[in-house]
Enzyme design. Structure first.
Site, PDB file in Angstrom:
ATOM      1  CD  GLU A 172      21.115  -2.175  60.211  1.00 34.86           C
ATOM      2  OE1 GLU A 172      22.154  -2.566  59.669  1.00 34.86           O
ATOM      3  OE2 GLU A 172      20.964  -2.148  61.440  1.00 34.86           O
ATOM      4  CG  ASP A 232      19.863 -11.978  62.880  1.00 39.30           C
ATOM      5  OD1 ASP A 232      18.948 -12.733  63.219  1.00 39.30           O
ATOM      6  OD2 ASP A 232      21.035 -12.368  62.820  1.00 39.30           O
TER       7      ASP A 232
HETATM    8  C1  PRP Z   1      24.565  -6.337  62.236  1.00 34.81           C
HETATM    9  C2  PRP Z   1      23.788  -5.503  61.237  1.00 34.81           C
HETATM   10  C3  PRP Z   1      22.712  -4.875  62.041  1.00 34.81           C
HETATM   11  C4  PRP Z   1      22.501  -5.845  63.176  1.00 34.81           C
HETATM   12  C5  PRP Z   1      21.241  -6.600  62.935  1.00 34.81           C
HETATM   13  O1  PRP Z   1      25.557  -5.564  62.829  1.00 34.81           O
HETATM   14  O2  PRP Z   1      24.600  -4.544  60.615  1.00 34.81           O
HETATM   15  O3  PRP Z   1      23.074  -3.597  62.526  1.00 34.81           O
HETATM   16  O4  PRP Z   1      23.608  -6.762  63.187  1.00 34.81           O
HETATM   17  O5  PRP Z   1      21.031  -7.548  63.940  1.00 34.81           O
HETATM   18  P1  PRP Z   1      19.729  -7.587  64.817  1.00 34.81           P
HETATM   19  O6  PRP Z   1      18.550  -7.444  63.888  1.00 34.81           O
HETATM   20  O7  PRP Z   1      19.794  -8.955  65.455  1.00 34.81           O
HETATM   21  O8  PRP Z   1      19.787  -6.495  65.824  1.00 34.81           O
HETATM   22  P2  PRP Z   1      26.762  -6.216  63.669  1.00 34.81           P
HETATM   23  O9  PRP Z   1      26.371  -6.217  65.116  1.00 34.81           O
HETATM   24  O10 PRP Z   1      27.128  -7.528  63.078  1.00 34.81           O
HETATM   25  O11 PRP Z   1      27.922  -5.161  63.519  1.00 34.81           O
HETATM   26  P3  PRP Z   1      28.776  -4.780  62.206  1.00 34.81           P
HETATM   27  O12 PRP Z   1      27.792  -4.229  61.202  1.00 34.81           O
HETATM   28  O13 PRP Z   1      29.731  -3.731  62.675  1.00 34.81           O
HETATM   29  O14 PRP Z   1      29.462  -6.014  61.705  1.00 34.81           O
END
Ligand code: PRP
Length: 207
Positions: free
Chosen positions: A110, A114
């Site tokens: 990852e 978040d």
């Molecule tokens: C981001 C990151 C994780 C997720 C984490 O992806 O890559 O997969 O958010 O967030 P969380 O802990 O709140 O679930 P994003 O949705 O931004 O997509 P991307 O990687 O395609 O930009």
């Protein structure tokens, strides 16, 4: 590791954004994590490194090149959305793995953890496929925003609750290819001027 401060130099965007983690610090972190993971899987069947699209792609590319053992690489794409006020966030798989992970060592890669919702969903979904082992490596941990506790076996940087772009991470699909990781201090301004960082990052090819 502790993020260091950097400067994008004098520009109209100064004050809106700053370098949170330099490309050199990112390279050092990849080297350390690559060594750590290589030692764990040395002598075993190659682990399957699972990149979570799209943000993890740059980290994954650097991490696997910093490993001294053979690995397999696969990808998943996840979507998450809030079903409605006071409804739980719904996570679903948009693109699944091509590998059968049963009996294999699996590492979820990852870019950032978040709220923890994505990783919680992924760990459960992949655990049900009976891998030999399941670990997570994340470049960034924004633990201040955690909603659900998650297990992170490997982590490079704990970061404060700031919006970050670069090194794979985006703002409205932009700026993933910044080699440094940037902290956006003035998100409303970037939202109003989505090309704000073109000049400081790419030398003004914003015509
Ligand atoms: C981001 C990151 C994780 C997720 C984490 O992806 O890559 O997969 O958010 O967030 P969380 O802990 O709140 O679930 P994003 O949705 O931004 O997509 P991307 O990687 O395609 O930009």
């Amino acid at each position: 590791m502790t993020p260091g401060d950097g400067s994008l130099g004098a520009s109209e965007a100064t004050g809106s954004v700053e370098i949170l983690i330099t490309r050199e610090q990112l390279a050092t972190a990849c080297a350390e994590l690559g060594e750590e993971l290589s030692q764990i899987f040395e002598g075993s069947e190659p682990p399957i490194m699972v990149g979570v699209l799209k943000g993890s792609t740059l980290f994954l590319a650097d991490l696997v090149r910093a490993m001294s053992i053979d690995v397999a690489v696969d990808f998943m794409a996840i979507s998450s959305y809030e079903a409605g006020a006071s409804q739980p966030t719904v996570v679903r798989i948009l693109k699944d793995l091509e590998n059968d992970i049963g009996g294999r060592d699996v590492v979820i890669v990852e870019d950032i953890v978040d709220t923890g919702l994505t990783l919680t969903y992924l760990r459960k979904a992949l655990s049900e496929r009976r891998p030999r082992s399941l670990r997570t490596v994340t470049l960034l941990d924004k633990s201040a925003r955690r909603i659900v506790p998650v297990t992170l076996e490997h982590r490079a940087f704990e970061i404060p609750d700031v919006f970050v772009v670069g090194y794979g991470m985006d703002f409205q699909g932009r700026y993933r290819n910044s080699p440094d990781l940037l902290a956006v201090r003035d998100l409303p301004r970037l939202a109003n001027e989505p090309r704000l960082l073109d000049r400081p990052l790419f030398g003004g090819r914003d015509g």
